[in-house]
Design a protein around this motif. Structure first.
Motif, short mmCIF file in Angstrom:
data_model
loop_
_atom_site.label_atom_id
_atom_site.label_comp_id
_atom_site.label_asym_id
_atom_site.label_seq_id
_atom_site.Cartn_x
_atom_site.Cartn_y
_atom_site.Cartn_z
N LYS A 122 13.89 -4.15 22.43
CA LYS A 122 13.72 -3.94 23.96
C LYS A 122 12.41 -4.53 24.01
N SER A 123 11.37 -4.56 23.28
CA SER A 123 10.23 -4.99 23.23
C SER A 123 10.32 -6.50 23.40
N ALA A 127 12.95 -8.19 24.40
CA ALA A 127 13.70 -8.37 25.53
C ALA A 127 12.58 -8.55 26.96
N GLN A 128 11.88 -7.49 26.94
CA GLN A 128 10.67 -7.34 27.86
C GLN A 128 9.84 -8.46 28.11
N ALA A 129 9.36 -8.87 26.81
CA ALA A 129 8.48 -10.16 26.85
C ALA A 129 9.48 -11.52 27.18
N LEU A 130 10.63 -11.58 26.75
CA LEU A 130 11.51 -12.66 27.02
C LEU A 130 11.65 -12.49 28.94
N GLY A 177 20.90 -8.06 22.33
CA GLY A 177 21.51 -6.75 22.92
C GLY A 177 20.99 -6.01 24.17
N ASN A 178 20.30 -6.86 24.76
CA ASN A 178 19.75 -6.31 26.05
C ASN A 178 20.30 -7.03 27.37
N THR A 179 19.72 -6.69 28.32
CA THR A 179 20.24 -7.41 29.83
C THR A 179 18.86 -8.19 30.42
#
Length: 163
Positions: free
Chosen positions: A18-19, A21-24, A79-81
């Motif tokens: 999640k971290s 993915a948030q940065a991406l 595994g994130n959106t």
């Protein structure tokens, strides 16, 4: 179908991804904002160096747009959106829009240079999150994106010397 159905299998821990993915997603939002600004300046540049700047801005815009799919796909592989709309981009971007009726070529060069350097900082945040998550695939690919943004900033800096 639910959001859970979009969960791509990964061996990385979900709270760590999640971290990443948030940065991406933050880097993705800034990439789209920078892409649109670069294209805007490409369309509206004027002056004695018109041809050179027009072509450089177009090349840089294409390079920026070229990274967006890879960034979004890294989010999905963790595994994130990812971002879904212009509004979603606007909520996440830190690169400021420029809606001015006229921007001098010299100001365009400086603004795009600074924005590319801000994107480098965003990519460094991705690298740090990926390192902490043990996500070596993201860690490796972000180096190329960083190098590209640094090169764009360098070209813009050098072009601004004569503007």
């Amino acid at each position: 179908m639910t959001a859970a159905d979009l969960k791509t299998p990964t061996d990385l821990k979900s709270n760590e991804t999640k971290s990443v993915a948030q940065a991406l997603n933050a880097a993705l939002a800034d990439s789209y904002a920078l892409y649109l600004k670069t294209k805007n300046f490409h369309w509206h540049v004027s002056g004695p160096h018109f041809r050179d700047y027009h072509l450089m801005f177009d090349e840089q815009a294409a390079q920026i747009l070229g990274t967006t799919d890879a960034i979004a796909e890294r989010v999905r592989k963790t595994g994130n959106t990812t971002l879904r709309s212009i509004g979603d981009i606007a909520r996440h971007q830190t690169v400021k829009d420029n809606d001015a009726d006229f921007v001098s070529a010299a100001d365009m060069l400086k603004e795009l240079r600074d924005d590319n350097l801000a994107l480098v900082e965003s990519f460094r945040a991705v690298k740090e999150a990926a390192t902490q998550a043990g996500d070596n695939a993201t860690e490796g690919i972000v180096d190329d994106w960083t190098d590209q943004a640094e090169e764009r900033a360098w070209f813009l800096f050098e072009a601004a010397r004569g503007a």
